[in-house]
Design a protein around this motif. Sequence first.
Motif, PDB file in Angstrom:
ATOM      1  N   LEU A 100       0.857  -1.178   0.000  1.00 30.50           N
ATOM      2  CA  LEU A 100       0.000   0.000   0.000  1.00 30.50           C
ATOM      3  C   LEU A 100       0.894   1.229   0.000  1.00 30.50           C
ATOM      4  O   LEU A 100       1.310   1.719   1.046  1.00 30.50           O
ATOM      5  N   ASP A 101       1.205   1.717  -1.188  1.00 31.48           N
ATOM      6  CA  ASP A 101       2.095   2.862  -1.362  1.00 31.48           C
ATOM      7  C   ASP A 101       1.247   4.109  -1.607  1.00 31.48           C
ATOM      8  O   ASP A 101       0.140   4.006  -2.133  1.00 31.48           O
ATOM      9  N   PRO A 102       1.747   5.301  -1.252  1.00 34.07           N
ATOM     10  CA  PRO A 102       0.978   6.525  -1.486  1.00 34.07           C
ATOM     11  C   PRO A 102       0.617   6.762  -2.946  1.00 34.07           C
ATOM     12  O   PRO A 102      -0.330   7.496  -3.232  1.00 34.07           O
ATOM     13  N   ALA A 103       1.355   6.183  -3.882  1.00 38.50           N
ATOM     14  CA  ALA A 103       1.074   6.407  -5.296  1.00 38.50           C
ATOM     15  C   ALA A 103       0.437   5.193  -5.967  1.00 38.50           C
ATOM     16  O   ALA A 103      -0.489   5.330  -6.761  1.00 38.50           O
ATOM     17  N   PRO A 176       0.671   7.928   9.622  1.00 38.55           N
ATOM     18  CA  PRO A 176       1.706   7.763   8.597  1.00 38.55           C
ATOM     19  C   PRO A 176       1.860   9.051   7.793  1.00 38.55           C
ATOM     20  O   PRO A 176       0.884   9.537   7.208  1.00 38.55           O
ATOM     21  N   PRO A 177       3.054   9.628   7.750  1.00 37.39           N
ATOM     22  CA  PRO A 177       3.227  10.920   7.076  1.00 37.39           C
ATOM     23  C   PRO A 177       2.961  10.880   5.583  1.00 37.39           C
ATOM     24  O   PRO A 177       2.615  11.905   4.989  1.00 37.39           O
ATOM     25  N   ASN A 178       3.103   9.711   4.962  1.00 38.88           N
ATOM     26  CA  ASN A 178       2.908   9.616   3.519  1.00 38.88           C
ATOM     27  C   ASN A 178       1.555   9.032   3.125  1.00 38.88           C
ATOM     28  O   ASN A 178       1.290   8.813   1.943  1.00 38.88           O
ATOM     29  N   LEU A 179       0.697   8.762   4.114  1.00 43.49           N
ATOM     30  CA  LEU A 179      -0.660   8.283   3.833  1.00 43.49           C
ATOM     31  C   LEU A 179      -1.634   9.067   4.706  1.00 43.49           C
ATOM     32  O   LEU A 179      -2.127   8.574   5.730  1.00 43.49           O
ATOM     33  N   LEU A 180      -1.910  10.276   4.304  1.00 39.65           N
ATOM     34  CA  LEU A 180      -2.785  11.139   5.090  1.00 39.65           C
ATOM     35  C   LEU A 180      -4.202  10.565   5.130  1.00 39.65           C
ATOM     36  O   LEU A 180      -4.723  10.083   4.124  1.00 39.65           O
TER      37      LEU A 180
END
Length: 427
Positions: A100-103, A176-180
């Motif tokens: 599960l990546d931000p992109a 998580p800072p990269n999954l707001l």
Amino acid sequence: MNATAAPPRASARRGSNLPRVGDYNQVVVLEAIRRSTDGLSRVEVAAATGLSPQAVSNICRRLLQTGLVEEAGKKVAGPGKPRTLLRLAPNGRFAVGVHLDPALTTFVVLDLVGRPVARSVRPLRPGLGPEQVLREVAEEVAALITSSGVDPERVVGLGVAAPGPVDTATGSLVRPPNLLGWDRVAIRDVLGEATGLSVLLDKDVVAAAVAELWTGAVGGTDSAVFFYIGTGVGAGLVLRGEVHRGTSGNAGEMGHLVTGPDGPPCACGQRGCVGEVCSPRTVVETAHLRGIGPLDPPEGLGGDDPDHRDVVGARFRRLCALAEDGHPGAQELLDDMARRFAKSAGDVVNLLDVDQVVFGGPLWEHLAPTFLRIVPEVLRGSVVTAPLHATTVRGTSLGADVAALGAASLVLDEAFSPRSATLLVAH
């Protein structure tokens, strides 16, 4: 430093003949067989594990009956009849992994020896809430299992890798800072209910380290740090053949290791934090400020290819392409990034005395020429244990999907790897 040498194969763990640890002995035998490329005879298994021939015979019979191992021909070893070799049965069990990546969200199905048998990628569409994303993840998992032709009854479980921090007790992420918007979302429970599978959730950097272990790239007694470079950066730690997760499961949060006094300010108040100054987003922004570019790839962003929807990643790849073509400004940025990572790697190596530094992630192949040129040289002059042992610097052999492969490896590792904690007896 050796930038290319393959890590040595590790010796098998030693077993115990105590009746109370039969399950532990079974996975010890399974691991010994798994780590042998050509297979092992029962005599060799007994020698490798320290178990009695009778115990090995009983365990191997059970492993054959359950389909976890298979016969792999005969081996002539001196006088007497040839010995039957046993090896892991690739189709004995399977596991599903999701990164599960931000992109992008990457899905894989692995067989028991860690080889992918199916893969798919879906963009993480902007504006979707966690609930909708997880519904789509569950749908894609079911579709991938069906299209792979794998017997669902042989699927051990589902592993999910995501940017940390994680709360292992609740199976959720913690701010998580990269999954707001994903703070305290019950990922494990939601996906477990939706798929009917047993679900494990872990940090993507930890999953990547587990993938290195399961495939044998990091041996059973080796120690290593795995630096993951994707939307963000992080580290997975392997100490003497076991992943080190720390008290709460969040070891390896190395984003605030200071690489120097310069660089953009970090939210923590310092400057030069590797997670800030070396993030692809910051490097791309720096390139823009210096007039390096254009960084939009010739084919543009968007379209049907999910990879093209990762705007920062696409621009970062373009920056790497410019450096490869000889652009001095682009190469200077990548050189600086490599030196800063080398500083962080040296700090970790000196603190933990590991013998391998491994890099990976979706952007690694574009960084490899620069990093493998700079990092070994920097470490050679900064690691205090250099006179005692070499520190191998290499890239992962598992490709850009290492976190998704690691997510599935989490499941296989949990089910089929021996751990010292298994032997603890509660009072």
